[in-house]
Motif scaffolding. Structure first.
Motif, PDB file in Angstrom:
ATOM      1  N   GLU A 726       0.851  -1.192   0.000  1.00 45.68           N
ATOM      2  CA  GLU A 726       0.000   0.000   0.000  1.00 45.68           C
ATOM      3  C   GLU A 726       0.885   1.241   0.000  1.00 45.68           C
ATOM      4  O   GLU A 726       1.841   1.339   0.770  1.00 45.68           O
ATOM      5  N   LEU A 727       0.554   2.175  -0.891  1.00 45.65           N
ATOM      6  CA  LEU A 727       1.326   3.418  -0.952  1.00 45.65           C
ATOM      7  C   LEU A 727       0.953   4.286   0.249  1.00 45.65           C
ATOM      8  O   LEU A 727      -0.223   4.424   0.585  1.00 45.65           O
ATOM      9  N   CYS A 728       1.980   4.860   0.907  1.00 44.35           N
ATOM     10  CA  CYS A 728       1.729   5.790   2.008  1.00 44.35           C
ATOM     11  C   CYS A 728       2.459   7.090   1.722  1.00 44.35           C
ATOM     12  O   CYS A 728       3.583   7.064   1.204  1.00 44.35           O
ATOM     13  N   VAL A 729       1.851   8.231   2.047  1.00 47.18           N
ATOM     14  CA  VAL A 729       2.512   9.513   1.769  1.00 47.18           C
ATOM     15  C   VAL A 729       2.631  10.320   3.057  1.00 47.18           C
ATOM     16  O   VAL A 729       1.813  10.198   3.965  1.00 47.18           O
ATOM     17  N   CYS A 730       3.664  11.137   3.097  1.00 42.22           N
ATOM     18  CA  CYS A 730       3.860  12.025   4.233  1.00 42.22           C
ATOM     19  C   CYS A 730       3.976  13.435   3.677  1.00 42.22           C
ATOM     20  O   CYS A 730       4.941  13.742   2.975  1.00 42.22           O
ATOM     21  N   LYS A 746      -6.396   6.918  13.444  1.00 39.57           N
ATOM     22  CA  LYS A 746      -5.036   6.560  13.834  1.00 39.57           C
ATOM     23  C   LYS A 746      -4.460   5.545  12.856  1.00 39.57           C
ATOM     24  O   LYS A 746      -3.317   5.663  12.426  1.00 39.57           O
ATOM     25  N   ASN A 747      -5.270   4.561  12.475  1.00 43.34           N
ATOM     26  CA  ASN A 747      -4.779   3.509  11.580  1.00 43.34           C
ATOM     27  C   ASN A 747      -4.518   4.012  10.174  1.00 43.34           C
ATOM     28  O   ASN A 747      -3.854   3.351   9.396  1.00 43.34           O
ATOM     29  N   THR A 748      -5.130   5.128   9.797  1.00 44.98           N
ATOM     30  CA  THR A 748      -5.010   5.576   8.409  1.00 44.98           C
ATOM     31  C   THR A 748      -4.130   6.815   8.274  1.00 44.98           C
ATOM     32  O   THR A 748      -3.274   6.884   7.408  1.00 44.98           O
ATOM     33  N   PHE A 764       7.784  11.790  11.193  1.00 42.53           N
ATOM     34  CA  PHE A 764       6.465  12.318  10.838  1.00 42.53           C
ATOM     35  C   PHE A 764       5.526  11.174  10.457  1.00 42.53           C
ATOM     36  O   PHE A 764       5.956  10.195   9.862  1.00 42.53           O
ATOM     37  N   PRO A 765       4.232  11.327  10.787  1.00 41.47           N
ATOM     38  CA  PRO A 765       3.287  10.261  10.408  1.00 41.47           C
ATOM     39  C   PRO A 765       3.009  10.270   8.908  1.00 41.47           C
ATOM     40  O   PRO A 765       3.059  11.312   8.261  1.00 41.47           O
ATOM     41  N   PHE A 766       2.719   9.074   8.383  1.00 40.20           N
ATOM     42  CA  PHE A 766       2.328   8.926   6.983  1.00 40.20           C
ATOM     43  C   PHE A 766       0.825   8.671   6.932  1.00 40.20           C
ATOM     44  O   PHE A 766       0.218   8.264   7.911  1.00 40.20           O
ATOM     45  N   THR A 767       0.237   8.896   5.748  1.00 41.62           N
ATOM     46  CA  THR A 767      -1.184   8.606   5.532  1.00 41.62           C
ATOM     47  C   THR A 767      -1.290   7.463   4.538  1.00 41.62           C
ATOM     48  O   THR A 767      -0.619   7.481   3.499  1.00 41.62           O
ATOM     49  N   ARG A 768      -2.125   6.475   4.855  1.00 41.35           N
ATOM     50  CA  ARG A 768      -2.344   5.375   3.903  1.00 41.35           C
ATOM     51  C   ARG A 768      -3.217   5.894   2.766  1.00 41.35           C
ATOM     52  O   ARG A 768      -4.241   6.517   3.011  1.00 41.35           O
ATOM     53  N   THR A 769      -2.849   5.548   1.535  1.00 38.56           N
ATOM     54  CA  THR A 769      -3.623   6.068   0.397  1.00 38.56           C
ATOM     55  C   THR A 769      -4.749   5.127  -0.012  1.00 38.56           C
ATOM     56  O   THR A 769      -5.634   5.512  -0.773  1.00 38.56           O
ATOM     57  N   GLY A 770      -4.696   3.864   0.428  1.00 37.30           N
ATOM     58  CA  GLY A 770      -5.705   2.917  -0.043  1.00 37.30           C
ATOM     59  C   GLY A 770      -5.395   2.385  -1.431  1.00 37.30           C
ATOM     60  O   GLY A 770      -6.185   1.648  -2.005  1.00 37.30           O
TER      61      GLY A 770
END
Length: 1552
Positions: A726-730, A746-748, A764-770
């Motif tokens: 899964e791609l994650c972006v910060c 929190k999970n996403t 820094f936290p990343f965000t899951r892109t789905g």
């Protein structure tokens, strides 16, 4: 599965399919859009390979009324709305209104779910690519029509070459197969197949092809197929070696043969499913591809270069442009003719937004209590054709610092998704909804003109934002314009896989940073013109055409969806007209333009510097891009202009390909093996060139961001370079939370990816892109699918989008209506199972659909190596739609699971795809008797045996009168002398009044007259057999004792049913014959009936023995009453038909008869002062004994209620019980059911009429089966209000060898209920579990064991005694056992062990009778009258009914109970086996359209709860399942009727 189903056979495709074929197809193929041609050819080649594995699927049988035949409805532009798990809803752009079906199913990132990728371009595109290719055909002239030879290739780009190589490979492999085996008949699509003569219509085939045409076995001819009754079925051997001439059995045999073929290799390992039923668990294949690359590194985007004049916030930008260039155009809207409707300038946008802001803050509520305060959320409800009103409202909210929540216009009160939207609004605390005038007028209204509350919505105030409705802000009022901060700017809704709606909050700083990143990536400059076709309320459309455009003072040309429907080229024309630099579209829009572009001459796309493809991350968009480029390159479109982008509601823009400078190399492509992808690894090549997925990159990481790829499940660990994750972006520019859902947020949004060593890769936290994908060479990002569309089957991952694409590549233009296909997975038996639902074209025939289904199954099996569990076809336009016309996926899945989808065709393939069933049980070698004894002793288990009280010890006060109660005839004479006027019998009619009664002396006198008549008219000898054919009543009793007085042996027979003579009369005749009756005694009415014309056609009257009617008896009494001398002689014969349809008569001696009566008298404490109400059929078993014998023996009064009278007056039995203050009553299950169903709603009115059941001590159901606990419980519950004590209701148990073994008496402990593990029971073990635990089965004790009865549980095979924890056959030893079967054929030897069996070890002396029922004994905690602990007997089921499947023992009733629970329309169900296939017959209470809904539900529940695969599901009308007078199902009759084609089923589904 083989495409040979139906008559269409096809040949593999060669590189150049005949040009004739192109010409023929060029019309009307518009819904052929989504097809990558390479993929289509792959699918065709895969199907061709299947030819070697011939496999026939029996077509389902359907009643004619079910065959869908609608005319083709008016043609509308093609629709690409397939949906897949990925998509949740379609988000595209169209105007609101009910008619917008044509939306893509478009998903989370605005992808069009409809593989538009897969366009089979028409002939002219073919020419455009090939130049003029010579068309030498090697295949037959009607080559498979769904694989055009077009290749999707760029202008000499690598892609083109790759496609060529791939295509060649496909063809070569196709050729290899081409020569080695026969081909299926090709079908010319322009004409229906000719089924009369099968000729080789392969005029120009080369000799080497040797195409042989053959019929598919079981395919039948089309004519035959449509009629529900099948006449000319071939004679064939069934699995039992019995020839059966029947169409049904032919099909089942075909199914059996098909299923015998080897499946995939069996799995090795097992896991224990909390018992010894072992479900297989998938073991990883050692040869499966594993990721071998190094760990990936986090990719960084370029710096976000802040340009000095960038505004500090979007409101500031709006204020700037609104004041310094108020005349600059901001937005031009179009009407449905493509004429500019309205131009919104920056000045207007600014002044109107200010007005909206002022009114929001100051004109709602009161000054002290404003309705809206800064920070509150408000809904924006605007139609798709009014972007200007939307923009004004959106910016008005930003200026007022309230948070807009843009949503779709709710079309009806019960819109598929609007309920979930309502939930979102409620959780956001929305109280105000902004809307436009036109939209407000169009909302549904109540009669009073109010807008009703939509389902699931909070109460909202509707606020119209048109200027004319608003008051002007005072001169001194200005909105407060701040720099962008951490406050929430807006909330974008997102629909999840399960249909729930979440709100993604975007902060003001994120919104601004996102606009800056887009501006930098796309190099936007002031006053550029941009054409937007996308939905402006969310996603790419909102980001580019509402937010970034204002930041850069750009001019947006908005194309409403309604205009696209009328003129798919409108966006291209606007690009030319306005010389637009940028256009935002979906691949669907490119596709439509391709289909429509022929009529256009003067198109010039050279002004475009960027064509943003919003669903570029959908792997299937690539072919739309390629095809579009191929056609429009000649119109000035430059290849580098196409810019696919990837986005998601959480991460906003994930990546966008930048417009390249001229002359640089074109972007890369990835051609990946599907096999590899299913294991989560990237393999550029595979031996199976057929199954590949071609990806295009979506550019590199956004400016100012970082990106990494993490494992989709578990800890967010970095993937290896050749792994899909899964791609994650910060970056600042993402959503910040799901509104109000801290845990999911929190999970996403707060993910900290870790390296192999477990160290976080960034602070820094990343965000899951789905999005699922990988970062390729040169930092290019590739997206292979969506997390939402992921289905994990047997440990391998499949993407719903890919499966849709494969299904559409199988003959799409011919079959799927506008490409509307939904793919999702359901969990059945611990694994996900794939379900494919497609809308079929209105003009498709049954044959077409079945053929299409079987090919889809093959194609998916070949390309994805995964089985489809269920394939369903629904009529066109019936799947639920999203507000934008795409398929509403979660709603479709919900309907499927609820059985409300109403498909018109279903094919289930549980045999092929369920591979984790428990291993069939191997029978262990039998253990010797001695070791069983020792084993039981060691484990402390008792041998299961029990007995009732001893008959001999109880002092019977009648006994003292020195009357020998051995012969009932003598008892009656004694009663007639001692208590002549004591009433023994009272018969009630349907009104509840006394029809007749009988005292001791009346009975005696009338019996004497009958005896006289038998002697005079009948000249009968002692011991002659007499059949008594009477309705339930007094005459029957009189005739019975008359026979005893005359020394004859009576046989009670149920009279034929006047409405159903043809079937009931032969049974009567059979009993008369088998019982060797020398005469028939009956009433005048029945004797007339036997002579009637109708009766004589069934049974010739001359074949009956003499028939005497007893209505007018002779006056005189017989000279002498018969005195029986030997008490072991026959008293009467008891005949009954078992549930398996066997007629069995048993002999009851005088000894047994009086012992029986005595046992019941003691158990029920019957004395002359008692009254007992009996509502039973008096023809056999305990029912007969209670009706005719017990009163004479015990002297109590019997109130007789014929069950048939209850059909007229259901309350009759209970009213009688109440009226006569009866303490003991007996009934049958059918009576209890009649009361439960017939009086369910009348308890209150009965109560008011004074019905009182509080005196009832025992209400016993007389039965020969496992107690029907659900029925007795609902009966108790229902009549509790009328005073019925739940303890009073109990059951008895009897069988052929002993007519009553158990009977709940008056004293003694209450009946107990235990819960046993159903899985253990299949292995003949008894394991008690807690109530409500999974797989638990409630069993109720069958009453107390009668006095004088001993019971033991024995092993039916070895005849050894069994321990308490085992299920075995119930053996009984008692004075009232019957003395043997009475049959005419003298084959008693076979059954002799039923009456005199001995145990093989232990107590080998006692002689036992075998009941033929399985059960077990349990010592309970309760004590009986003597202070002993009480032993309870639990009956599980008849041995002959039990089904042996997979080495385990199943009882039909358990499976039937599960099935009846699955759907409200199933009223009754019966199961039986045929050649090891489980056949389930269900009665449907509902419209025939619901018949097919039941097939998947029935299959699922039997698989889940019983680990069995249903072979055939038969849906029939109510009343088809035969039920005997005791209310038991006649499963064998049903089976015979089914195999002989006599059921006229609504639908028969053969599961593969």
């Amino acid at each position: 599965m083989d495409p040979s189903i139906g008559q269409e056979r096809r040949t593999p495709v060669t590189p150049s399919s005949s040009s004739r074929y192109h010409r023929r197809r060029s019309s009307g193929s518009r819904d052929e859009r989504y097809r990558s041609d390479v993929h289509t050819e792959a699918v065709q080649a895969a199907l061709a390979k299947h030819k070697e594995r011939k496999m026939a699927v029996p077509m389902p049988s359907k009643r004619r009324s079910l065959v869908v035949q609608t005319s083709m409805d008016a043609y509308t532009p093609p629709d690409t709305s397939s949906g897949s798990e990925g998509e949740g809803q379609g988000y595209g752009d169209e105007e609101e209104g009910g008619d917008c079906e044509e939306e893509d199913g478009g998903g989370g990132g605005g992808t069009s779910s409809s593989r538009e990728g897969s366009i089979s371009m028409e002939h002219w595109i073919g020419r455009a690519i090939h130049g003029t290719s010579s068309t030498t055909t090697t295949t037959s002239s009607t080559a498979s029509s769904s694989s055009s030879s077009t290749r999707s290739g760029g202008s000499g780009a690598a892609a083109g070459r790759l496609a060529d190589v791939l295509a060649q490979h496909v063809h070569i492999s196709a050729h290899r197969h081409h020569h080695h085996h026969h081909h299926n008949k090709t079908e010319n699509h322009s004409a229906p197949p000719d089924v009369t003569g099968y000729t080789n219509n392969t005029s120009n085939t080369t000799a080497t092809d040797g195409i042989q045409v053959e019929r598919a076995p079981g395919a039948g001819t089309a004519a035959q197929r449509q009629t529900p009754k099948y006449g000319n079925a071939e004679l064939m051997e069934t699995g039992d070696g019995v020839p059966v001439s029947s169409r049904v059995s032919a099909k089942i045999q075909q199914l059996v043969n098909t299923l015998k073929r080897p499946k995939r290799p069996p799995l090795r390992e097992f896991f224990v499913d909390d018992f010894e039923e072992l479900l297989e668990v998938q073991q990883p294949d050692p040869n499966q591809p594993k990721a071998e690359g190094a760990q990936m590194v986090v990719m960084r985007g370029e710096q976000l270069g802040v340009v000095t004049n960038w505004p500090p916030s979007l409101e500031a930008a709006l204020q700037r442009w609104g004041t310094i260039s108020p005349k600059a155009p901001c937005l031009t809207t179009m009407d449905t003719n493509g004429k500019p409707l309205y131009v919104l300038t920056y000045g207007k946008l600014w002044s109107r937004s200010v007005k909206v802001a002022y009114n929001l803050l100051h004109k709602l509520g009161t000054k002290q209590e404003p309705l809206v305060r800064p920070g509150d959320r408000v809904a924006l409800v605007f139609p798709n054709n009014d972007p200007a009103a939307f923009m004004t409202a959106f910016y008005g909210c930003l200026l007022a610092e309230v948070v807009p929540v843009p949503i779709e216009v709710p079309l009806t009160r019960k819109d598929a998704g609007s309920q979930q939207i309502g939930f979102l609004l409620g959780s956001c605390g929305v109280t105000v909804a902004l809307t436009s005038d036109a939209c407000h007028k169009g909302l549904p209204k109540s009669p009073t003109g109010e807008i009703p509350q939509f389902k699931g919505w909070p109460k909202v105030l509707w606020f119209v934002t048109e200027s004319k409705h608003l008051s002007k802000p005072p001169r001194d009022w200005f909105p407060h314009i701040k720099d962008a901060n951490q406050d929430n700017a807006y909330i974008e809704y997102k629909t999840c896989k399960d249909g729930s709606v979440l709100g993604v909050t975007v902060m003001r700083i994120a919104m601004l940073t996102h606009c800056q990143a887009i501006t930098q990536s796309c190099s936007y400059t002031e006053a550029e013109t941009i054409v937007n076709v996308l939905d402006f309320k969310k996603d790419v459309g909102l980001w580019h055409a509402v937010l970034t455009s204002v930041m850069n003072m750009m001019h947006v040309i908005s194309i409403p969806y309604a205009l696209m429907k009328v003129n798919p080229l409108s966006w291209i024309q606007k690009v030319c007209q306005y010389k637009a630099k940028v256009a935002c579209v979906k691949s669907r829009d490119m596709h439509w333009a391709l289909v429509a572009h022929r009529d256009q001459r003067d198109i010039n796309l050279s002004s475009l510097r960027m064509l943003v493809v919003a669903d570029g991350s959908n792997p299937w968009s690539i072919s739309s891009c390629d095809a579009f480029l191929n056609v429009f390159q000649t119109k000035g479109l430059r290849p580098e202009v196409i810019c696919p982008c990837a986005s998601s509601p959480e991460a906003l823009t994930v990546a966008i390909r930048r417009p390249l400078e001229e002359g640089t190399t074109p972007p890369g492509r990835g051609i990946l093996s599907m096999q590899g992808l299913s294991h989560g690894v990237i393999r550029v090549d595979s031996e199976e060139k057929l199954s590949v997925l071609t990806l295009q990159d979506v550019g590199s990481v956004m400016p100012g961001g970082m990106m990494c790829v993490v494992k989709p499940e578990g800890v967010p660990q970095l993937c290896k370079t050749d792994e899909i994750g899964e791609l994650c972006v910060c970056t600042v520019a993402t959503g910040s939370s799901y509104y109000g859902l801290a845990g999911m947020t929190k999970n996403t949004f707060e993910v900290f990816p870790v390296s192999n060593s477990g160290v976080p890769v960034s602070e820094f936290p990343f965000t899951r892109t789905g999005l699922l994908g990988f970062i390729g060479p040169a930092g290019l990002i590739f997206v292979a699918g969506k997390m939402d569309g992921l289905m994990v089957v047997g440990g391998r991952r499949h993407n719903a989008d890919d499966i849709v694409a494969t299904a559409l590549a199988v003959e799409p233009m011919k079959f799927v209506y506008r490409g509307r296909i939904a793919v999702f997975s359901i969990t059945v038996l611990h694994d996900e199972r794939i379900v494919v639902v497609a809308e079929q074209r209105p003009d498709s025939t049954e044959e077409d659909s079945f053929q299409w289904m079987s090919r889809v199954l093959q194609a998916i099996d070949s390309i994805h190596q995964v089985g489809v569990y269920c394939l369903a076809l629904v009529p066109s336009n019936t799947l639920p739609k999203t507000p934008l016309g795409g398929i509403h996926l979660s709603e479709t899945k919900q309907l499927f699971l609820e059985g409300a989808l109403h498909p018109c065709n279903v094919l289930m393939c549980p045999h092929t795809c369920v591979t984790n069933l428990p291993k069939p049980r191997q029978k262990q070698p039998e253990i010797g008797p001695a070791s069983v004894m020792v084993g039981n002793l060691v484990s402390g288990k008792r041998i299961a045996q029990a007995s009732g009280r001893d008959l001999g010890q109880i002092e019977d006060n009648d006994q003292a009168r020195k009357v020998c109660f051995l012969f009932l005839s003598e008892v009656l004479q004694w009663r007639a002398q001692t208590t002549p006027d004591h009433i023994l019998y009272t018969l009630l009619n349907s009104r509840g009044t006394i029809a007749s009664s009988l005292t001791c002396v009346q009975l005696h006198k009338r019996a004497e007259k009958i005896a006289a008549m038998l002697g005079e008219r009948g000249h009968l000898q002692d011991g002659d057999h007499v059949a008594l054919v009477y309705p339930p009543g007094i005459d029957l009793i009189v005739a019975f004792y008359g026979c005893l007085y005359a020394g004859c042996v009576p046989i009670t027979v149920r009279p034929p049913h006047p409405q159903n003579i043809a079937t009931t009369l032969p049974t009567v005749k059979m009993i008369v014959e088998v019982s060797r009756s020398v005469c028939v005694m009956t009433t005048q009415l029945i004797s007339k009936l036997l002579r009637s014309k109708e009766a004589c056609t069934a049974v010739d009257f001359r074949t009956w023995p003499p028939v005497m009617d007893t209505d007018d008896l002779p006056k005189k009494k017989p000279p002498l009453l018969y005195k029986p001398s030997n008490s072991d002689t026959l008293a009467y014969l008891d005949f009954s038909v078992s549930t398996t349809g066997m007629l069995a008569g048993v002999k009851m001696s005088h000894t047994a008869t009086s012992a029986f009566c005595r046992s019941i008298k003691l158990q029920c404490e019957l004395y002359p002062s008692r009254e007992v109400a009996i509502c039973l059929d008096p023809y056999c078993g305990l029912g007969f004994v209670l009706w005719c014998l017990c009163s004479v023996y015990s002297g109590h009064q019997s109130i007789l209620i014929p069950p048939s009278e209850l059909e007229v007056n259901p309350a009759l039995w209970l009213s009688a019980v109440s009226q006569y203050k009866v303490r003991d009553t007996f009934c049958s299950y059918s009576v209890m059911e009649l009361c439960t169903k017939g009086l369910g709603l009348q308890t209150d009115s009965l109560k008011s009429r004074g019905l009182d059941l509080s005196r009832v001590r025992t209400c016993v159901v007389v039965a020969e089966e496992r107690p029907r606990i659900a029925l007795t419980q609902s009966f108790s519950k229902l009549f509790k209000d009328l005073g019925l004590h739940p303890r009073a209701v109990s059951t008895s148990f009897g069988c052929r060898v002993n007519l009553a073994i158990c009977l709940q008496g008056t004293s003694g402990p209450d009946p107990t209920t235990v819960y046993v593990d159903m899985r253990a029971l299949r292995h003949d073990r008894v394991r008690l579990v807690e109530r409500g635990s999974p797989h638990s089965l409630p069993l109720m004790e069958s009453g107390k064991i009668l006095p004088g009865v001993r019971i033991i549980i024995a092993n039916p095979e070895t005849k050894g005694p069994m321990g308490e924890s085992h299920l075995g056959e119930i053996w009984v030893h008692s004075g009232h056992n019957a003395s043997g079967y009475f049959t005419v054929y003298g084959d008693e030897a076979l059954q002799s062990d039923h009456f005199n069996s001995r145990l093989s070890f232990g107590d080998t002396q006692t002689v036992w009778a075998r009941t033929g029922y399985l059960g077990f004994l349990r010592r309970t905690e309760l004590t009986d009258a003597s202070g002993e602990r009480h032993d309870a007997l639990y009956v599980v089921g008849a041995l002959e009914e039990a089904m042996e499947l997979r080495g385990m023992r199943y009882h039909p009733i358990d499976i039937e109970t599960s099935v009846i629970r699955t759907h409200k329309s199933i009223t009754e169900c019966a199961v039986f086996t045929w050649t090891n296939l489980l056949v389930v017959v269900v009665e449907l209470d509902g419209s025939e359209q619901e018949a097919l809904d039941l097939v998947p539900l029935v299959t699922n529940v039997v698989l889940e709860e019983h680990y069995l695969i249903v072979g055939v599901v038969v849906v029939v009308d109510i009343g088809v399942i035969p039920i005997n007078s005791r209310g038991e199902k006649q499963r064998m009759h049903l089976r015979d009727g089914f195999l002989a084609d006599q059921l006229d089923p609504i639908y028969v589904a053969y599961n593969m």
